[in-house]
Design a protein around this motif. Structure first.
Motif, PDB file in Angstrom:
ATOM      1  N   UNK A 126      -2.181 -25.182 -38.676  1.00  0.00           N
ATOM      2  CA  UNK A 126      -0.855 -26.130 -40.079  1.00  0.00           C
ATOM      3  C   UNK A 126      -1.032 -25.345 -40.577  1.00  0.00           C
ATOM      4  N   UNK A 127      -2.361 -24.250 -41.021  1.00  0.00           N
ATOM      5  CA  UNK A 127      -2.918 -25.224 -42.485  1.00  0.00           C
ATOM      6  C   UNK A 127      -2.532 -23.207 -42.832  1.00  0.00           C
ATOM      7  N   UNK A 128      -1.872 -22.422 -41.924  1.00  0.00           N
ATOM      8  CA  UNK A 128      -1.448 -21.213 -42.287  1.00  0.00           C
ATOM      9  C   UNK A 128      -0.918 -20.630 -43.362  1.00  0.00           C
ATOM     10  N   UNK A 129      -1.474 -19.566 -43.888  1.00  0.00           N
ATOM     11  CA  UNK A 129      -0.114 -20.110 -45.934  1.00  0.00           C
ATOM     12  C   UNK A 129       1.492 -19.154 -45.542  1.00  0.00           C
ATOM     13  N   UNK A 130       1.829 -19.349 -45.645  1.00  0.00           N
ATOM     14  CA  UNK A 130       3.626 -19.424 -45.837  1.00  0.00           C
ATOM     15  C   UNK A 130       3.630 -17.793 -45.789  1.00  0.00           C
TER      16      UNK A 130
END
Length: 157
Positions: A21-25
């Motif tokens: 869920x922390x994958x950068x946009x």
């Protein structure tokens, strides 16, 4: 499903977010073939619609000393609304109970319980059965975890 259509891009975004869920946009956008702004808007739409309900850190229970997983099956002491409500509140009040389901079949409830050892389970069990009338309670101890995932299947979308 709510009034939201999920296309292949949304499905891929959901898959990426379920893995990290922390994958950068910007990285998600690159993987799905969008620029950052439209990708961010899609993520916002998925969150606003309730499909993505929250983003959390997944902790390793074993590493934290929670080495025993127990599945507790409960037969209701009564099938009236008051007992059902009281039991749901009672079972939900224990930190050790990480999942609780009302079931069909022989047993009425299934609890997934995480504890450090047998003594901790015994302490939990005594608190669980105290003050609630059960017809029957049985416990099964997991010997090995074969599969564990928090990812929701998306292939049906």
């Amino acid at each position: 499903m709510k009034d939201i259509s999920i296309d292949a891009v949304d499905r891929t975004i959901l898959s990426i977010l379920q893995q990290d869920a922390e994958t950068p946009v910007a990285q998600i956008a690159e993987q799905v073939g969008l620029t950052s702004t439209p990708c961010w808007r899609r993520i916002q739409k998925l969150e606003t619609s309730g499909i993505v309900s929250r983003r959390v850190a997944l902790l390793q229970a074993q590493t934290l000393g929670l080495t025993m997983t127990v599945f507790v099956q409960v037969k209701a002491g009564s099938h009236d609304g008051k007992w059902l409500s009281n039991f749901a509140n009672h079972a939900s009040s224990f930190d050790e109970v990480v999942e609780c389901y009302r079931m069909s079949g022989e047993y009425d409830y299934l609890l997934k319980v995480l504890v450090t050892d047998m003594a901790s389970f015994d302490h939990f069990y005594k608190r669980l059965v105290n003050g609630i009338g059960f017809s029957d309670v049985t416990s099964s101890f997991a010997m090995e975890q074969i599969k564990y995932t928090t990812a929701v299947p998306l292939t049906h979308l």
